[in-house]
Design an enzyme around this catalytic site. Structure first.
Site, short mmCIF file in Angstrom:
data_model
loop_
_atom_site.label_atom_id
_atom_site.label_comp_id
_atom_site.label_asym_id
_atom_site.label_seq_id
_atom_site.Cartn_x
_atom_site.Cartn_y
_atom_site.Cartn_z
N LEU A 109 0.85 -1.20 0.00
CA LEU A 109 0.00 0.00 0.00
C LEU A 109 0.88 1.25 0.00
CD1 LEU A 109 -2.85 -0.66 2.60
CD2 LEU A 109 -2.70 -1.38 0.22
N GLY A 154 1.26 -5.54 0.65
CA GLY A 154 0.37 -5.51 -0.51
C GLY A 154 1.04 -6.06 -1.76
N ASN A 178 3.99 -8.23 6.31
CA ASN A 178 4.68 -7.64 7.48
C ASN A 178 3.83 -6.61 8.21
OD1 ASN A 178 4.89 -5.94 5.17
ND2 ASN A 178 6.48 -4.75 6.20
N GLU A 179 2.53 -6.62 8.01
CA GLU A 179 1.67 -5.56 8.56
C GLU A 179 1.84 -5.35 10.06
OE1 GLU A 179 0.86 -7.68 6.27
OE2 GLU A 179 -0.24 -6.63 4.70
#
Ligand SMILES: CCCCC/C=C\C/C=C\CC/C=C/CC(=O)SCCNC(=O)CCNC(=O)[C@H](O)C(C)(C)COP(=O)(O)OP(=O)(O)OC[C@H]1O[C@@H](n2cnc3c(N)ncnc32)[C@H](O)[C@@H]1OP(=O)(O)O
Length: 303
Positions: A109, A154, A178-179
């Site tokens: 993102l 993303g 890896n959010e």
């Protein structure tokens, strides 16, 4: 496929604001670099370069949003439109997705699209991200990801939505969701895609830890299908494509739909709720602070 037409309708509804394509050259064709077979003509837009080869029925779709192919609203929109154009052209049976930016496949993102942005923009942005996932995950085409750079979050989801993945053997090119390292979480449909690829236990651990796998580990856990020297990624992707195109399209497409429809339906049934969840989650002060801090840290680093 009924579902695909539903997605196609949704894509058209989403993409009606053509103003988003301001400054693009969608549909402009120009001779492909290096000739490209029978006078193949490149087309695409400002951020997506499509190099079609009608003779083989394969197109190479290059993300071209420097410096890191961050998924801006424009890039998301242009990717959906370019993919829809290829799906509607029966000349094409397969697409190789790759990056035109050095060292990075896709940085995920574009955090500037959700940091300090109002809820209405965050909602519009998230709908575009949903649309790209639905479009790639359910595509009737064979999609092969030629991962020639870093592939976090993303970017990993785009690669996972393809039918198979070839990763360059460079330890700097890590891939994963890896959010959690940013203080956010992957929504259920990213989680589902991960589980469908590497299994529940591996996903449970990797999602919580925000693991970014170097090539050898990505191969071992099943996140990618092949790891090859960097200068062999594109040729290997083409060979992999040939393997998939040896199967009759109709049988392969029905099988793909059988395998993926339930996962996609789960989002389609609750798209608005998912969008609302995303907006209320990312617009929280604490999350905004985490994201701002993360962006600041990125800006202070130098690659
Ligand atoms: C309880 C209910 C819950 C409901 C839940 C609902 C929804 C879930 C909520 C949220 C959604 C979660 C989904 C998130 C998916 C994502 O994709 S989040 C983004 C994650 N991406 C990353 O972590 C990658 C960050 N970038 C990097 O690691 C590196 O940039 C790189 C890709 C490895 C490349 O490194 P390199 O050294 O080559 O380049 P630089 O780091 O110097 O970057 C150059 C330049 O680009 C800027 N930049 C990098 N990445 C991004 C990005 N993702 N967005 C925006 N900008 C980015 C960087 O800041 C540099 O900028 P400059 O200094 O101004 O040049």
């Amino acid at each position: 496929m009924a579902l695909a037409s539903g997605v196609r309708f949704a894509a058209r509804a989403l993409l009606r604001p053509w103003a988003l394509l301001r400054g693009t050259t969608l549909g402009r064709t120009e001779p492909a670099a290096g000739g490209g077979g029978d006078g193949a003509r490149r087309f695409g837009s400002q951020r997506v370069l499509v190099e079609p080869d009608a003779a083989s029925g394969v197109a190479v779709m290059k993300l071209r949003n420097p410096p890191v192919n961050a998924l801006s609203l424009e890039l998301l929109t242009e990717l959906v439109i370019s993919l829809e154009k290829l799906e509607n052209d029966k000349t094409f049976r397969g697409v190789i997705l790759t990056s035109d930016c050095p060292r990075v496949f896709c940085a995920g993102l574009d955090l500037t699209e959700i940091c300090g942005r109002n809820p209405a923009h965050c909602a519009e942005y998230w709908k575009a991200m949903q649309e790209l996932w639905l479009r790639t995950y359910l595509s009737s085409l064979v999609l092969v990801a030629a991962i020639n750079g870093a592939c976090p979050a993303g970017g990993c989801i785009i690669a996972l939505s393809c039918d198979c993945r070839v990763l360059a053997d460079n330890p700097k090119y890590r891939i994963g969701l890896n959010e959690t390292l940013l203080g956010i979480i992957a929504p259920f449909w990213l989680k589902d895609t991960y589980v469908n690829t590497i299994g529940h236990r591996a996903s449970e651990q990797a999602l919580q830890l925000g693991s970014l796998f170097p090539p050898a580990e990505a191969l071992q856990v099943g996140l990618v299908d092949q790891v090859v020297p960097e200068d062999q990624v594109q040729s290997t992707a083409l060979s992999e494509m040939a393997r998939w195109l040896a199967v009759p399209d109709h049988a392969r497409q029905l099988t793909k739909n059988m395998m993926r429809k339930a996962t996609a339906d789960r989002l389609l049934r609750q798209r608005d709720a998912d969008t609302q969840n995303f907006v209320s989650f990312v617009c929280r002060d604490s999350i905004q602070k985490s994201l701002q801090a993360y962006l600041e840290k990125l800006r202070q680093r130098k690659g």
